[in-house]
Design an enzyme around this catalytic site. Structure first.
Site, mmCIF file in Angstrom:
data_model
loop_
_atom_site.group_PDB
_atom_site.id
_atom_site.type_symbol
_atom_site.label_atom_id
_atom_site.label_comp_id
_atom_site.label_asym_id
_atom_site.label_seq_id
_atom_site.Cartn_x
_atom_site.Cartn_y
_atom_site.Cartn_z
ATOM 1 N N ASN A 1 -11.105 -2.602 -5.225
ATOM 2 C CA ASN A 1 -10.360 -1.596 -5.995
ATOM 3 C C ASN A 1 -11.045 -1.216 -7.317
ATOM 4 O O ASN A 1 -10.688 -0.207 -7.937
ATOM 5 C CB ASN A 1 -8.914 -2.040 -6.250
ATOM 6 C CG ASN A 1 -8.031 -1.968 -5.005
ATOM 7 O OD1 ASN A 1 -7.121 -2.787 -4.810
ATOM 8 N ND2 ASN A 1 -8.280 -0.987 -4.140
ATOM 9 N N ASP B 1 0.832 -1.209 0.000
ATOM 10 C CA ASP B 1 0.000 0.000 0.000
ATOM 11 C C ASP B 1 0.869 1.262 0.000
ATOM 12 O O ASP B 1 1.971 1.261 0.549
ATOM 13 C CB ASP B 1 -0.924 -0.022 1.229
ATOM 14 C CG ASP B 1 -2.076 0.961 1.094
ATOM 15 O OD1 ASP B 1 -2.404 1.365 -0.045
ATOM 16 O OD2 ASP B 1 -2.650 1.343 2.133
HETATM 17 C C1 IPE Z 1 -5.467 -2.753 -0.192
HETATM 18 O O1 IPE Z 1 -5.103 -1.412 -0.347
HETATM 19 C C2 IPE Z 1 -5.437 -3.442 -1.499
HETATM 20 C C3 IPE Z 1 -4.142 -3.583 -2.163
HETATM 21 C C4 IPE Z 1 -2.975 -3.173 -1.715
HETATM 22 C C5 IPE Z 1 -4.186 -4.252 -3.424
HETATM 23 P P1 IPE Z 1 -6.202 -0.267 -0.447
HETATM 24 O O2 IPE Z 1 -5.459 1.003 -0.581
HETATM 25 O O3 IPE Z 1 -7.181 -0.585 -1.514
HETATM 26 O O4 IPE Z 1 -6.914 -0.389 0.969
HETATM 27 P P2 IPE Z 1 -7.917 0.610 1.690
HETATM 28 O O5 IPE Z 1 -8.996 0.938 0.728
HETATM 29 O O6 IPE Z 1 -7.122 1.826 2.072
HETATM 30 O O7 IPE Z 1 -8.382 -0.145 2.880
HETATM 31 C C1 IPE Z 2 -1.705 0.189 -3.346
HETATM 32 O O1 IPE Z 2 -1.417 1.554 -3.348
HETATM 33 C C2 IPE Z 2 -1.880 -0.361 -4.736
HETATM 34 C C3 IPE Z 2 -3.266 -0.759 -5.065
HETATM 35 C C4 IPE Z 2 -4.268 -0.761 -4.233
HETATM 36 C C5 IPE Z 2 -3.495 -1.188 -6.422
HETATM 37 P P1 IPE Z 2 -2.582 2.617 -3.330
HETATM 38 O O2 IPE Z 2 -2.964 2.925 -4.753
HETATM 39 O O3 IPE Z 2 -3.704 2.176 -2.471
HETATM 40 O O4 IPE Z 2 -1.844 3.864 -2.699
HETATM 41 P P2 IPE Z 2 -2.459 4.886 -1.650
HETATM 42 O O5 IPE Z 2 -2.927 4.089 -0.486
HETATM 43 O O6 IPE Z 2 -3.576 5.618 -2.330
HETATM 44 O O7 IPE Z 2 -1.302 5.768 -1.327
HETATM 45 MG MG MG Z 3 -4.120 2.420 -0.499
#
Ligand code: IPE
Ligand code: IPE
Ligand code: MG
Length: 258
Positions: free
Chosen positions: A76, A28
């Protein structure tokens, strides 16, 4: 947790008590990493792919038997269409370009999640990539894509219900082991170490069943900055944990000296 119907090789025994056999990672922080640099979120995802390559290599070198990476959650899809489209393009390019290095490094790939939603092009690439690495046994890499822990428990339950209806099993035979064997992680042992980068302290519908007794490590490091040295910090932290599984410290030290 063996599934007699599976043709996957059994996971190797733990090489060293301090090295987790199975590490599961919520990668993340890509978006925040990019926006803090005035860049688009997809730039962060591309940089994150470099961390993916480094962490896969580092885990194999440290004799981790199984690595599960959360790449795309079932939630997502709710992101802006453009980000979802670009993430799919990145997924395709990884499936096309990164498989040689998995093959050469003895890494076996499996994509876990509800794959129907991806359509035929991505499904064909997934099958091809999995097949190319099928004989590898140095490390198992599980990539969770359109994965949700609640989906996983529901799909495992559906399989058991179908087996019960067909008379293959009786409802009263169903226990934790039987359900676990039908989860997407199949024969692989539950994660020993869970890592979430990016500062949030939640599971976000990742491996909710399998994390029942996993050691949970949270770090503020954003995923594109997470490299082998950060992995070693997490593993060192893990090595210092006492895994009690409901018992007391005294019981465990007595068992050690028995
Ligand atoms: C969790 O991250 C999913 C992945 C890393 C693929 P998110 O960024 O989607 O999680 P939330 O929405 O902050 O809980
Ligand atoms: C995790 O990084 C990757 C996916 C969920 C695909 P994020 O895209 O959630 O990054 P933040 O949390 O917005 O910084
Ligand atoms: Mg995230």
């Amino acid at each position: 947790m063996t599934n007699p119907e599976s043709n996957e090789p059994p996971v190797k025994p733990e090489p060293d008590a301090g090295i987790p056999r199975h590490i599961a990672v919520i990668m993340d922080g890509n978006g925040r990493w990019a926006t803090s640099r005035g860049q688009s979120r997809i730039y962060g995802h591309r940089k994150g792919a470099e961390s993916v390559r480094e962490i896969i290599r580092a885990c194999a070198e440290r004799d981790v038997a199984c690595l599960t990476l959360f790449a795309f959650s079932s939630e997502n899809w709710r992101r802006p269409q453009r980000e979802v489209r670009l993430l799919m393009e990145l997924f395709i390019s990884v499936l096309e370009k990164d498989i040689d290095s998995l093959v050469n490094n003895g890494i076996r790939l499996k994509i876990i999640g509800d794959l129907e939603r991806f359509g035929t092009r991505i499904n064909k690439l997934i099958k091809k990539a999995e097949l190319r690495t099928a004989d590898n046994d140095r490390m198992q890499l599980l990539i969770a894509a359109n994965y949700g822990g609640q989906w996983d428990i529901a799909q495992a339950s559906r399989k058991l219900a179908a087996r019960a209806v067909s008379g293959d099993i009786k409802p009263e035979d169903i226990d934790e082991q039987m359900l676990a064997a039908e989860l997407a992680t199949g024969i692989h042992p539950d994660p020993d170490l869970f890592i979430r980068t990016g500062g949030e302290k939640r599971i976000s519908n990742f491996l909710i069943w399998q994390l029942a007794y996993t050691e949970l490590y949270f770090t503020d490091v954003l995923w594109p900055d997470f490299r082998a040295a950060d992995l070693d910090r997490a593993i060192d932290w893990y090595a210092g944990r006492e895994r009690r599984y409901g018992q007391t410290s005294e019981q465990l030290s007595r068992a050690d000296h028995a």
